[in-house]
Write an enzyme that holds these catalytic residues in place. Structure first.
Site, PDB file in Angstrom:
ATOM      1  N   GLU B  60       0.806  -1.228   0.000  1.00  0.00           N
ATOM      2  CA  GLU B  60       0.000   0.000   0.000  1.00  0.00           C
ATOM      3  C   GLU B  60       0.838   1.278   0.000  1.00  0.00           C
ATOM      4  OE1 GLU B  60      -0.980  -2.707   1.675  1.00  0.00           O
ATOM      5  OE2 GLU B  60      -2.887  -3.085   0.678  1.00  0.00           O
ATOM      6  N   HIS B 129     -11.205  -6.033   8.772  1.00  0.00           N
ATOM      7  CA  HIS B 129     -11.592  -5.756   7.384  1.00  0.00           C
ATOM      8  C   HIS B 129     -12.966  -5.117   7.262  1.00  0.00           C
ATOM      9  CE1 HIS B 129      -8.156  -8.083   6.220  1.00  0.00           C
ATOM     10  NE2 HIS B 129      -8.478  -8.081   4.946  1.00  0.00           N
TER      11      HIS B 129
END
Lengths: 318, 324
Positions: B60, B129
């Protein structure tokens, strides 16, 4: 290298040295705030590297950025004014010592988060790859930045995507006060590039002509092959990590020993021995720098503070 | 007007802008060959090729960092974060780099970057998540945070975001890709930073956005059957926050409920309620309530997860409470 260019490099190195020496005085006098990291001792690295670039090649570095800014062509006035937080600084007094940049000079900062600018460097190169030009991005960082995740994500992306980046690790032995051998699993930092099958080399960084030659070769390689290159440059900072460094981690004898390899002294000797310049000519350069730096200090001190309404300006582009 | 899904609306915005401007490209995990983990970019790889649909390593920092760099030199990247939870891995770029670069260098750099991120709970993905951490990102000046609740808004706002010269976090909800709504046939843009009244009413103001809008619209129907007419103000953009329609509505109803999927503490509702008290105190007829997620990490078990998330009956109850 032509004689004029050699003299120009000498001028640049002396300029960095004197701007920073005066900056340190102004810091001690309380006129400069925040963190300030001096480049003194490392001048040959940035000077040699940036001399080897084409104007279209981009430069990005960490927070030890005054020298890089000057090498990229920013004036002593702008650097000094930014250090003093004045409206006439290149970042209008909003960036300070660690955040100098100039789009016009293709200098993309001055970044203060260790390693944080490495993925951004990969991004500059991604932008150039997308635009289908052959610009090279020269990304400088310290040995300390090679132990953080950003470094590995950026190197991996650069190699995988064949980005035109010249990664330059300035190994000045310490990341703040922690030596390479206490912080890094590999003692030779260029070995980390091996992990990404990246072409690499390690050179001494106190002789500006050597840095220049190595940089020329590396930039050529990157441009022609569209492939990143990793250059480890051994150097040393003669001053502390920042202005507030008690320097408990190293002995003064070690500093003194490195000071014998002062990059300005080495280059001066080289120029005299090769008869590229007379002592008088070099003294004249030093006198010219002295005057320029005096004027820069005057300019910065006389410059206005940023306007109060500037507090709210440029948070967004629109 | 055509009725299309949220997924189609977002997908249309992306293709229209990519067709319009060659500087626009997409960068992220599985955006290309895979077709996007939520299938938003399905077919893009074949249409635009690997140069414009860039599959990245699972990294990321590299994704957002590289997108920032490319934006600085004049491209217009759209970076996709598979989930907003992965923004935490790239937090430095999302909150500490992209929003600072324009200001910190005296306006020299522009960062025309859109970060698309999928947030929200309700899909049994477990605690790491499933979060709705929108308020965290809205905390930072220099970043714009957009989170639409209808296909029409999603398309118009995303197109504006792609054309903007500022870094924008565009938050989509994982359970809303299938919702349908009318979208104009002709090209249109919706300005960033404008709240909108999505349903008119006179009794209570509901302030919400994104998933909260879907739930609030259902609650409004139920309340209407009971003779209570709520006015729903959809923030659409969390920063810069447009309070005008909220205050205007509140001055009419004098009662409000804020509905958000994130946690109550230090949340979007905290901000909205404070602003109402600061700017319309004389109009307050009842304590303003917040309907939010319970203060727990979201569990996997479906029943427990649904119990933790705000639901339509919670909104109905809160509206009735402020009317007491």
């Amino acid at each position: 290298m032509k004689k004029e260019q050699q003299l120009d490099l000498y001028y640049q190195m002396v300029l960095i040295r004197r701007v920073e020496e005066r900056g340190a005085e102004l810091y001690q006098a309380g006129k400069i705030g925040g963190f300030m990291h001096l480049y003194i001792g490392q001048e040959a690295v940035s000077t040699g590297l940036i001399a080897a670039r084409e104007p279209r090649d981009r430069v990005i570095t960490a927070y030890r950025d005054h020298g890089v800014a000057l090498n990229c062509g920013l004036s002593a006035n702008e650097v000094m004014a930014e250090l003093l937080g004045k409206a006439t600084g290149m970042s209008k007094g909003k960036g300070g010592s660690m955040h100098m940049a100039s789009v016009e000079k293709n200098f993309w900062g001055g970044h203060a988060i260790v390693g944080g600018h490495l993925p951004i460097a990969a991004g500059l190169a991604t932008g150039d790859q997308y635009a289908k030009n052959d610009n090279v991005t020269i990304c400088m960082f310290g040995d300390g930045a090679t132990n953080i995740g950003y470094f590995h994500e950026a190197l991996n992306l650069a190699k995988t995507w064949k980005l035109r980046v010249l990664w330059v690790c300035e190994n000045n032995v310490y990341g703040m006060g922690t030596s390479v051998e206490r912080a890094s699993a590999v003692k030779e930092i260029r070995q980390k590039a091996e992990g990404y099958e990246m072409k690499n080399s390690r050179i001494g960084g106190m002789d500006v002509t050597k840095v220049y030659e190595a940089a020329k070769e590396a930039i050529d390689y990157v441009r022609k092959n569209s492939d990143p290159y990793f250059l480890e440059v051994d150097t040393y900072r003669f001053r502390g990590h920042s202005m507030g460094d008690p320097e408990r981690y190293r002995k003064q004898e070690e500093v003194k020993k490195w000071e014998e390899s002062d990059p300005i002294g080495i280059f001066r000797k080289h120029l005299l021995e090769k008869k590229a310049a007379t002592a008088k000519a070099l003294d004249e350069i030093e006198a010219r720098v002295e005057e320029e730096v005096n004027k820069a200090v005057e300019f910065a001190e006389a410059s206005p503070e940023p306007a109060m309404e500037d507090l709210f300006n440029e948070i967004y582009a629109e | 007007m055509a009725k299309i899904t949220m997924r189609e609306a977002i997908s249309q915005a992306l293709t229209e802008e990519m067709d319009r401007d060659p500087a626009v490209f997409i960068i992220g995990e599985e955006v290309g060959v895979w077709g996007g983990t939520y299938a938003v970019t399905k077919g893009f790889y074949d249409k635009y090729g690997p140069e414009r649909i860039k599959d990245t390593p699972i990294a990321e920092n590299a994704i957002i960092g590289a997108a920032i760099g490319a934006a600085m030199v004049g491209q217009r990247p759209i970076a996709e974060l598979m989930t907003i939870n992965f923004a935490f891995s790239a937090m430095d770029y999302v909150v500490n780099q992209a929003p600072k670069l324009h200001y910190m260098f005296g306006g020299q750099f522009m960062v025309p970057l859109v970060i698309r991120a999928v947030g929200g709970g309700g899909r049994q993905l477990g605690a790491t998540h499933s979060q709705t951490p929108d308020a965290i990102f809205a905390h930072f000046p220099g970043l714009k945070v957009v989170s639409p609740g209808t296909p029409e808004d999603a398309k118009g706002l995303l197109k504006s975001a792609i054309r903007s010269n500022d870094p924008i976090l565009f938050i989509e909800h994982a359970t809303m890709y299938q919702i349908r709504g009318d979208v104009p046939d002709e090209e249109y843009l919706i300005p960033i930073g404008k709240s909108k009244v999505q349903r008119e009413g006179k009794d209570v103001t509901i302030v919400t956005y994104c998933k909260g809008l879907e739930l609030s619209m259902k609650a409004a129907d139920e309340l209407s059957n009971a003779g209570i007419e709520v006015e729903i103000v959809d923030l659409r953009t969390l920063r810069p926050l447009d309070m005008e329609p909220v205050l205007e509505s509140f001055k009419k109803t004098n009662r409000a409920v804020v509905v958000e999927e994130g946690w109550k503490s230090y949340g979007v509702g905290s901000e909205i309620v404070s602003r109402i008290y600061e700017e319309a105190f004389d109009y307050v007829d009842a304590p303003i309530l917040r309907v939010t997620q319970k203060e727990v990490p979201l569990p996997y078990n479906r029943t427990l997860e649904q119990a933790a998330l705000p639901q339509v009956p919670d909104i109905v109850a809160a509206v009735k409470e402020v009317l007491k």
